[in-house]
Design a protein around this motif. Sequence first.
Motif, PDB file in Angstrom:
ATOM      1  N   TYR A  89       0.857  -1.182   0.000  1.00 52.59           N
ATOM      2  CA  TYR A  89       0.000   0.000   0.000  1.00 52.59           C
ATOM      3  C   TYR A  89       0.893   1.232   0.000  1.00 52.59           C
ATOM      4  O   TYR A  89       1.778   1.373   0.845  1.00 52.59           O
ATOM      5  N   LEU A  90       0.657   2.119  -0.955  1.00 52.60           N
ATOM      6  CA  LEU A  90       1.446   3.336  -1.087  1.00 52.60           C
ATOM      7  C   LEU A  90       0.606   4.518  -0.610  1.00 52.60           C
ATOM      8  O   LEU A  90      -0.388   4.874  -1.241  1.00 52.60           O
ATOM      9  N   GLY A  91       1.006   5.081   0.512  1.00 49.37           N
ATOM     10  CA  GLY A  91       0.245   6.177   1.094  1.00 49.37           C
ATOM     11  C   GLY A  91       0.406   7.488   0.347  1.00 49.37           C
ATOM     12  O   GLY A  91       1.207   7.617  -0.579  1.00 49.37           O
ATOM     13  N   TYR A  92      -0.370   8.461   0.760  1.00 48.83           N
ATOM     14  CA  TYR A  92      -0.323   9.827   0.215  1.00 48.83           C
ATOM     15  C   TYR A  92      -0.516   9.870  -1.301  1.00 48.83           C
ATOM     16  O   TYR A  92       0.170  10.613  -1.992  1.00 48.83           O
ATOM     17  N   MET A  93      -1.482   9.108  -1.797  1.00 44.79           N
ATOM     18  CA  MET A  93      -1.809   9.181  -3.223  1.00 44.79           C
ATOM     19  C   MET A  93      -3.137   9.881  -3.481  1.00 44.79           C
ATOM     20  O   MET A  93      -3.408  10.300  -4.610  1.00 44.79           O
ATOM     21  N   ARG A  94      -3.980  10.015  -2.461  1.00 41.77           N
ATOM     22  CA  ARG A  94      -5.322  10.550  -2.707  1.00 41.77           C
ATOM     23  C   ARG A  94      -5.349  12.067  -2.843  1.00 41.77           C
ATOM     24  O   ARG A  94      -6.245  12.613  -3.487  1.00 41.77           O
ATOM     25  N   PHE A 110       5.309  13.750  -1.292  1.00 47.76           N
ATOM     26  CA  PHE A 110       5.695  12.427  -0.793  1.00 47.76           C
ATOM     27  C   PHE A 110       6.491  11.673  -1.855  1.00 47.76           C
ATOM     28  O   PHE A 110       7.501  11.023  -1.546  1.00 47.76           O
ATOM     29  N   ALA A 111       6.068  11.764  -3.107  1.00 49.07           N
ATOM     30  CA  ALA A 111       6.771  11.088  -4.190  1.00 49.07           C
ATOM     31  C   ALA A 111       8.196  11.618  -4.342  1.00 49.07           C
ATOM     32  O   ALA A 111       9.141  10.851  -4.544  1.00 49.07           O
ATOM     33  N   ALA A 112       8.344  12.929  -4.246  1.00 49.64           N
ATOM     34  CA  ALA A 112       9.679  13.520  -4.363  1.00 49.64           C
ATOM     35  C   ALA A 112      10.572  13.064  -3.218  1.00 49.64           C
ATOM     36  O   ALA A 112      11.762  12.778  -3.407  1.00 49.64           O
ATOM     37  N   LEU A 113       9.997  12.953  -2.026  1.00 46.31           N
ATOM     38  CA  LEU A 113      10.758  12.532  -0.852  1.00 46.31           C
ATOM     39  C   LEU A 113      11.271  11.102  -1.014  1.00 46.31           C
ATOM     40  O   LEU A 113      12.458  10.819  -0.807  1.00 46.31           O
ATOM     41  N   LEU A 114      10.392  10.189  -1.418  1.00 48.89           N
ATOM     42  CA  LEU A 114      10.810   8.797  -1.585  1.00 48.89           C
ATOM     43  C   LEU A 114      11.762   8.641  -2.764  1.00 48.89           C
ATOM     44  O   LEU A 114      12.706   7.848  -2.713  1.00 48.89           O
ATOM     45  N   SER A 115      11.525   9.391  -3.829  1.00 47.77           N
ATOM     46  CA  SER A 115      12.368   9.259  -5.027  1.00 47.77           C
ATOM     47  C   SER A 115      13.813   9.649  -4.762  1.00 47.77           C
ATOM     48  O   SER A 115      14.729   9.136  -5.404  1.00 47.77           O
ATOM     49  N   ARG A 116      14.019  10.561  -3.817  1.00 53.69           N
ATOM     50  CA  ARG A 116      15.388  10.978  -3.507  1.00 53.69           C
ATOM     51  C   ARG A 116      16.160   9.935  -2.716  1.00 53.69           C
ATOM     52  O   ARG A 116      17.392   9.977  -2.679  1.00 53.69           O
TER      53      ARG A 116
END
Length: 304
Positions: A89-94, A110-116
Motif C-alpha cells: 500500500y502506497l500512502g499519500y496518493m489521494r 511524498f513522491a519527491a521525498l521517496l524518489s530521492r
Amino acid sequence: MNPIVMALPGSEALARVLAAELGGETGALACRQFPDRETLVRLDADVRGRSVVLAASLDRADDKTLPLLFAADAARDLGAACVVLAAPYLGYMRQDARFHPGEAITSRTFAALLSRSLDGLATVDPHLHRYRSLDEIYTIPSRVVRSAPAIAQWIRDNVPDPVLVGPDSESEQWVADVAGRCGAPWTVLQKTRRGDRDVEVSLPDATQWRQRTPVLVDDIVSSARTMIEAAAGLRLCGMPPPVCIGVHAVFAAGAYEELLASGVARVVTCDTVPHPSNGIPVVPALAAGVRELLAGRVAPQPLP
C-alpha cells in the motif's frame, strides 16, 4: 547475490513472504525511539554489494516514513548495490489535486521525498485517479501490480452468480477489470461526499440483478461510509446482503466493526495492509514486480 529483505516494524510477515518468493533472505532491521521521540535505525546485516528490499506497507505513513528514509540512507551508505521499496500500500496518493485553496498536494511532495532516497518502488494498485501513472510524480523506476486477477479468482471460488458493484466512479477501473476477469456483470454507483464520514450514494435500476449476489469492490476502505451506504442502498433495491471486497484495508478506528454490523454478508481484503479481513493474497504478485526491478538492475541513486 540474492537480495536481502528487511522489514520496517509491522511488516515482518511481508518480508518473509517476499524473501521466500525472491529466493533471498531476511535481514534484521532494528528501530527504536529515544526518550525525546527521535528514532534510531540500525541494519543488523551486511548489505555491502547486496540488493536491499525494504518491506513496508505505507498505511499510517506519518509514523513509518522517517524510519524508512533512515533505513534506505543507511543501506546505501553501507554499500548496498541498490535499495528497492516493496510497499503493497502506497500512502499519500489521494491528495492528487488542490481541492481547497492553500492545500498542499501531498502526493507530489511524498513522491519527491521517496524518489530521492530509493532506487526503485513496487506497489499494488496505487490510487491513480488524476495521475495516469506513478511516473508522473515518481522519478525512480516503479512496478505497479494489479490485484484484479487475485480478486477475480477469489470471487470465482467463493461467490455464486455475482454482480460486481463499484461504490463510486473512482472505483470503475477496478470493478470493470475484475468483472471482465470473472465474467460477471457490473455497475457503478454515484457518490456524493460531504465530509470524511458523510457520504450519500445513488443507485441505478438493479431489478435485473436481484437474483445475483452483489459484490462491492473498492480500492481503499478507510471510514467505510461509502460501503455502508452502498450496502444500505442495495438492500432497498431488494438485493441480498453484499460481499464487500477492498484492495487496501486502511480502516479507521471502529470502521471495520461498523461495516460488519451494517448487515453485509462478508468483508474480505487483499493482504496489502495487515488486517483480520485479509483473505486475498497479492504479495506473491508484488514479489514478481520487485523481481522485475532487480532484474533490470535499477541504477543506484547518488548519495546526497
